[in-house]
Structures are given as structure tokens and as C-alpha cells.
Scaffold this motif. Structure first.
Motif, PDB file in Angstrom:
ATOM      1  N   GLY A   1      -2.176 -16.035 -15.520  1.00  0.00           N
ATOM      2  CA  GLY A   1      -1.688 -15.751 -16.860  1.00  0.00           C
ATOM      3  C   GLY A   1      -1.127 -14.346 -16.982  1.00  0.00           C
ATOM      4  N   GLU A   2      -1.797 -13.387 -16.342  1.00  0.00           N
ATOM      5  CA  GLU A   2      -1.298 -12.008 -16.368  1.00  0.00           C
ATOM      6  C   GLU A   2       0.048 -11.912 -15.647  1.00  0.00           C
ATOM      7  OE1 GLU A   2      -5.600  -9.654 -16.469  1.00  0.00           O
ATOM      8  OE2 GLU A   2      -4.698 -10.255 -14.561  1.00  0.00           O
ATOM      9  N   ARG A   3       0.172 -12.597 -14.534  1.00  0.00           N
ATOM     10  CA  ARG A   3       1.446 -12.599 -13.803  1.00  0.00           C
ATOM     11  C   ARG A   3       2.573 -13.151 -14.672  1.00  0.00           C
ATOM     12  NH1 ARG A   3       1.468 -13.990  -7.508  1.00  0.00           N
ATOM     13  NH2 ARG A   3      -0.226 -12.678  -6.776  1.00  0.00           N
ATOM     14  N   GLN A   4       2.280 -14.267 -15.346  1.00  0.00           N
ATOM     15  CA  GLN A   4       3.307 -14.851 -16.200  1.00  0.00           C
ATOM     16  C   GLN A   4       3.726 -13.870 -17.285  1.00  0.00           C
ATOM     17  OE1 GLN A   4       5.500 -16.881 -15.964  1.00  0.00           O
ATOM     18  NE2 GLN A   4       5.246 -18.763 -17.132  1.00  0.00           N
ATOM     19  N   GLY A   5       2.762 -13.171 -17.865  1.00  0.00           N
ATOM     20  CA  GLY A   5       3.082 -12.168 -18.871  1.00  0.00           C
ATOM     21  C   GLY A   5       3.953 -11.063 -18.314  1.00  0.00           C
ATOM     22  N   VAL A   6       3.704 -10.668 -17.069  1.00  0.00           N
ATOM     23  CA  VAL A   6       4.511  -9.623 -16.438  1.00  0.00           C
ATOM     24  C   VAL A   6       5.952 -10.087 -16.237  1.00  0.00           C
ATOM     25  CG1 VAL A   6       4.833  -8.242 -14.340  1.00  0.00           C
ATOM     26  CG2 VAL A   6       2.545  -8.508 -15.318  1.00  0.00           C
ATOM     27  N   TYR A   7       6.122 -11.328 -15.783  1.00  0.00           N
ATOM     28  CA  TYR A   7       7.478 -11.834 -15.580  1.00  0.00           C
ATOM     29  C   TYR A   7       8.233 -11.950 -16.907  1.00  0.00           C
ATOM     30  CZ  TYR A   7       6.423 -12.834 -10.693  1.00  0.00           C
ATOM     31  OH  TYR A   7       6.094 -12.714  -9.358  1.00  0.00           O
ATOM     32  N   ILE A   8       7.527 -12.307 -17.961  1.00  0.00           N
ATOM     33  CA  ILE A   8       8.169 -12.337 -19.271  1.00  0.00           C
ATOM     34  C   ILE A   8       8.528 -10.919 -19.704  1.00  0.00           C
ATOM     35  CG2 ILE A   8       7.817 -12.877 -21.717  1.00  0.00           C
ATOM     36  CD1 ILE A   8       6.149 -15.280 -20.838  1.00  0.00           C
ATOM     37  N   ALA A   9       7.658  -9.954 -19.405  1.00  0.00           N
ATOM     38  CA  ALA A   9       7.969  -8.560 -19.719  1.00  0.00           C
ATOM     39  C   ALA A   9       9.214  -8.094 -18.978  1.00  0.00           C
ATOM     40  CB  ALA A   9       6.781  -7.660 -19.367  1.00  0.00           C
ATOM     41  N   ALA A  10       9.353  -8.483 -17.717  1.00  0.00           N
ATOM     42  CA  ALA A  10      10.552  -8.122 -16.949  1.00  0.00           C
ATOM     43  C   ALA A  10      11.801  -8.701 -17.607  1.00  0.00           C
ATOM     44  CB  ALA A  10      10.429  -8.623 -15.508  1.00  0.00           C
TER      45      ALA A  10
ATOM     46  N   GLU B   1       0.393  -3.268 -20.969  1.00  0.00           N
ATOM     47  CA  GLU B   1       0.697  -1.881 -20.608  1.00  0.00           C
ATOM     48  C   GLU B   1      -0.410  -1.274 -19.753  1.00  0.00           C
ATOM     49  OE1 GLU B   1       2.473   2.006 -20.590  1.00  0.00           O
ATOM     50  OE2 GLU B   1       3.231  -0.038 -20.825  1.00  0.00           O
ATOM     51  N   ALA B   2      -1.654  -1.647 -20.013  1.00  0.00           N
ATOM     52  CA  ALA B   2      -2.784  -1.076 -19.267  1.00  0.00           C
ATOM     53  C   ALA B   2      -2.766  -1.487 -17.799  1.00  0.00           C
ATOM     54  CB  ALA B   2      -4.100  -1.496 -19.906  1.00  0.00           C
ATOM     55  N   LEU B   3      -1.997  -2.513 -17.441  1.00  0.00           N
ATOM     56  CA  LEU B   3      -1.963  -2.996 -16.062  1.00  0.00           C
ATOM     57  C   LEU B   3      -0.764  -2.473 -15.288  1.00  0.00           C
ATOM     58  CD1 LEU B   3      -2.877  -6.780 -16.605  1.00  0.00           C
ATOM     59  CD2 LEU B   3      -4.413  -4.831 -16.253  1.00  0.00           C
ATOM     60  N   SER B   4      -0.037  -1.530 -15.832  1.00  0.00           N
ATOM     61  CA  SER B   4       1.246  -1.120 -15.246  1.00  0.00           C
ATOM     62  C   SER B   4       1.145  -0.647 -13.801  1.00  0.00           C
ATOM     63  CB  SER B   4       1.899  -0.027 -16.099  1.00  0.00           C
ATOM     64  OG  SER B   4       1.094   1.132 -16.136  1.00  0.00           O
ATOM     65  N   GLU B   5       0.016  -0.070 -13.404  1.00  0.00           N
ATOM     66  CA  GLU B   5      -0.122   0.438 -12.037  1.00  0.00           C
ATOM     67  C   GLU B   5      -0.845  -0.541 -11.112  1.00  0.00           C
ATOM     68  OE1 GLU B   5       1.465   3.102 -11.089  1.00  0.00           O
ATOM     69  OE2 GLU B   5       2.172   3.278 -13.159  1.00  0.00           O
ATOM     70  N   ARG B   6      -1.265  -1.686 -11.647  1.00  0.00           N
ATOM     71  CA  ARG B   6      -1.933  -2.681 -10.819  1.00  0.00           C
ATOM     72  C   ARG B   6      -0.922  -3.396  -9.925  1.00  0.00           C
ATOM     73  NH1 ARG B   6      -6.450  -5.199 -13.374  1.00  0.00           N
ATOM     74  NH2 ARG B   6      -6.211  -6.901 -11.867  1.00  0.00           N
ATOM     75  N   VAL B   7      -1.366  -3.843  -8.757  1.00  0.00           N
ATOM     76  CA  VAL B   7      -0.519  -4.628  -7.862  1.00  0.00           C
ATOM     77  C   VAL B   7      -0.514  -6.078  -8.345  1.00  0.00           C
ATOM     78  CG1 VAL B   7      -0.217  -5.443  -5.491  1.00  0.00           C
ATOM     79  CG2 VAL B   7      -0.981  -3.100  -5.926  1.00  0.00           C
ATOM     80  N   MET B   8       0.644  -6.702  -8.332  1.00  0.00           N
ATOM     81  CA  MET B   8       0.779  -8.063  -8.849  1.00  0.00           C
ATOM     82  C   MET B   8      -0.187  -9.035  -8.179  1.00  0.00           C
ATOM     83  SD  MET B   8       3.019  -8.691 -11.310  1.00  0.00           S
ATOM     84  CE  MET B   8       3.758 -10.317 -11.075  1.00  0.00           C
ATOM     85  N   ASP B   9      -0.423  -8.864  -6.876  1.00  0.00           N
ATOM     86  CA  ASP B   9      -1.301  -9.777  -6.149  1.00  0.00           C
ATOM     87  C   ASP B   9      -2.741  -9.754  -6.661  1.00  0.00           C
ATOM     88  OD1 ASP B   9       0.766 -10.650  -4.605  1.00  0.00           O
ATOM     89  OD2 ASP B   9       0.254  -9.459  -2.833  1.00  0.00           O
ATOM     90  N   SER B  10      -3.090  -8.733  -7.436  1.00  0.00           N
ATOM     91  CA  SER B  10      -4.456  -8.628  -7.954  1.00  0.00           C
ATOM     92  C   SER B  10      -4.611  -9.257  -9.335  1.00  0.00           C
ATOM     93  CB  SER B  10      -4.879  -7.155  -8.021  1.00  0.00           C
ATOM     94  OG  SER B  10      -4.169  -6.465  -9.049  1.00  0.00           O
ATOM     95  N   LEU B  11      -3.543  -9.792  -9.892  1.00  0.00           N
ATOM     96  CA  LEU B  11      -3.576 -10.299 -11.256  1.00  0.00           C
ATOM     97  C   LEU B  11      -3.869 -11.798 -11.294  1.00  0.00           C
ATOM     98  CD1 LEU B  11      -0.491  -8.538 -12.896  1.00  0.00           C
ATOM     99  CD2 LEU B  11      -2.818  -7.675 -12.602  1.00  0.00           C
TER     100      LEU B  11
ATOM    101  N   ALA C   1       4.487 -16.557  -3.884  1.00  0.00           N
ATOM    102  CA  ALA C   1       3.030 -16.553  -3.983  1.00  0.00           C
ATOM    103  C   ALA C   1       2.474 -15.143  -3.837  1.00  0.00           C
ATOM    104  CB  ALA C   1       2.430 -17.474  -2.926  1.00  0.00           C
ATOM    105  N   ARG C   2       3.105 -14.343  -2.981  1.00  0.00           N
ATOM    106  CA  ARG C   2       2.657 -12.968  -2.771  1.00  0.00           C
ATOM    107  C   ARG C   2       3.732 -12.005  -3.221  1.00  0.00           C
ATOM    108  NH1 ARG C   2       0.031 -10.906   2.386  1.00  0.00           N
ATOM    109  NH2 ARG C   2      -0.596  -9.431   0.783  1.00  0.00           N
ATOM    110  N   VAL C   3       3.319 -11.023  -4.033  1.00  0.00           N
ATOM    111  CA  VAL C   3       4.250 -10.018  -4.548  1.00  0.00           C
ATOM    112  C   VAL C   3       3.573  -8.655  -4.419  1.00  0.00           C
ATOM    113  CG1 VAL C   3       5.657  -9.277  -6.502  1.00  0.00           C
ATOM    114  CG2 VAL C   3       5.139 -11.705  -6.196  1.00  0.00           C
TER     115      VAL C   3
END
Length: 262
Positions: free
Chosen positions: A147-156, A134-144, A91-93
Motif C-alpha cells: 500500500g505504501e508503494r502504491q501511494g509513492v507511485y501515485i505521488a510520483a 512525507e515521513a517516508l521520503s528517505e526510506r528505500v522502496m524495497d522496505s515498504l 518487484a525490486r526497486v
């Protein structure tokens, strides 16, 4: 094993607590196809994904990669071939988006290297650009958003540069807008023709739109494996889910609608 198959399950089954979760199942996952796995809760969908990726050892049967038993491969070698995005995550990253995506480069890193190499950073930024984050690369995951989180995990997972992308319920718990975004991303990845994609889903519209083949499970047993237009029919869906469905076709697109009882 057919020449076009990357991954093969030979009569694999899984038993937990004396209960058979997955009946003996044969499956070939073809190179560069998009395979959807559907079925009600408890049908064995996640169990099958974990067996295919080597996270579980079959009670019986064998999983093979390119003809070779998967159990003979080191975990790092499996990770270089298959990238898995689970349904349940912390839940928290408290890490940045870029840091999360760089975790996908773990299979390529040496124990002696303390910082990511230029190739790792290049792969991570390319993956983020591919999913439009790409524009969110420096954002902390907890602030997303979810849907954005899911996109990040797919990017990983994409940063792993694996041949097979495995996703467990990629649109679960997302609002409609983010469901559409993730569905669009999967459709784009499928259209690019570079990856083999295997995903589970309760979203039958998503399955109809992006899958080349559909495997239907019920109580751990394979009920159907075929083209979406064959599997996603009212009679078959009723057999799988015990509910009534209607197929709506409009402007070349198919919608799978659940019929509500009056």
C-alpha cells in the motif's frame, strides 16, 4: 468534441495477433471528472488506458488531446499532460521514496541538468505530503508495504503536475486496510476538483464511491457509459460479468455485493 472534454477517442480500436482486443470505441474524458472503467479480465481496460495515454497507437481511429491528434505531440509533451500509473511494476526497486517521486519530474528536466532543481524537490515533497507519505521520503522502496508503494507511485504521478491522472487497477493486490487508504486518497483528489482522474478497477465499491461516470467494457466492446447509479445495477452488472449482484444502500452509501451461489 465538447467544450468540456480534455481527451477524446474517435472510433479507436486495437488488434493484436490478428485478434481484436478493443472494438471501435468513442469516448470523451471531461475536464476534472473521475471516470472509472470496469469489466472482466480481458475486456480491454488496460489496452484502452494505453491508447488514451499514447503508449499504444490505435489500429484504427484517433485519440485527441484538446482537439489535437495525440500522435502529433512529443512524448515529453504528453507526459506534461497525463500521468500514468501502470498496474505492473518491478518487484525490486533499490531507490528511495524521494528518488522515485523525483522521476515524475522527468518531463520538466533539461538534458544538461544533472541534479533536480529546487522546483523539482518542492513538487516532489508536496506530492508526498498530499498522499501522506512525507515521513517516508528517505526510506528505500524495497522496505515498504504494498500500500505504501502504491501511494509513492501515485505521488510520483502527482509530481508530474499533469492535468490527467491515469491509474490501472490502483487497489489490486492490496490488503483491505491499504485498499481503503488508496480509495480515500482517490476520493480526496476527486473532491479537490483539480485533476481529471481515469482509473480501471475490479473494485465496484470503490467505483461507486468515487466515480462521476462509469464505462463498462466486455470483450473489447463498450456496454455502458453513465452515472454509477445507472451502470452499477444488478441487471447491467450481470450482463457485464455473468454473475449476480445485489445493491445495498445504508446511511447514504451504496455497496455492490456479489451474490454467492448456494
Amino acid at each position: 468534441m465538447s467544450a468540456e472534454a480534455l481527451l477524446q477517442a474517435d472510433a479507436v480500436s486495437w488488434v493484436a495477433g490478428g485478434k481484436t482486443i478493443l472494438q471501435p470505441l468513442d469516448l470523451e474524458v471531461r475536464a476534472r471528472e473521475c471516470l472509472a472503467i470496469i469489466g472482466p479480465n480481458g475486456a480491454g481496460k488496460t489496452t484502452l488506458l494505453r491508447l488514451l495515454t499514447g503508449l499504444l497507437e490505435p489500429a484504427h481511429g484517433e485519440v485527441r488531446w484538446d482537439g489535437r491528434p495525440l500522435r502529433e505531440l512529443r512524448r515529453v509533451d504528453v507526459a506534461r499532460r497525463m500521468a500514468y500509473v501502470p498496474q505492473v511494476r518491478p518487484a525490486r526497486v533499490p531507490l528511495t521514496v524521494l528518488e522515485i517521486v523525483l522521476l515524475g519530474r522527468f518531463p520538466f528536466q533539461s538534458r544538461w541538468r544533472l541534479a533536480p532543481a529546487a522546483s523539482d524537490l518542492e513538487a516532489a515533497h508536496a506530492a508526498l505530503e498530499r498522499v501522506g507519505l512525507e515521513a517516508l521520503s528517505e526510506r528505500v522502496m524495497d522496505s515498504l508495504s504494498g500500500g505504501e508503494r502504491q501511494g509513492v507511485y501515485i505521488a510520483a504521478a502527482l509530481a508530474q503536475e499533469a492535468a490527467v491522472l491515469v491509474l490501472d487497477e490502483p487497489t489490486t493486490h492490496l490488503d483491505p486496510r491499504h485498499q481503503v487508504e488508496i480509495a480515500g486518497l482517490l476520493a480526496a483528489l476527486r473532491a479537490a476538483g483539480e485533476l481529471t482522474i481515469v482509473f480501471t478497477s475490479h473494485d465496484l465499491d470503490l467505483t461507486s464511491a468515487v466515480a462521476d461516470r462509469v464505462l463498462a467494457l466486455r470483450e473489447g466492446e463498450s456496454i455502458a457509459l453513465d452515472d454509477p447509479r445507472v451502470v452499477l445495477q444488478p441487471e447491467t452488472l450481470h450482463d457485464i460479468f455473468g454473475a449476480s449482484f445485489e445493491i445495498l444502500e445504508r446511511a447514504g452509501r451504496r455497496r455492490v455485493l456479489l451474490e454467492m451461489e448456494p
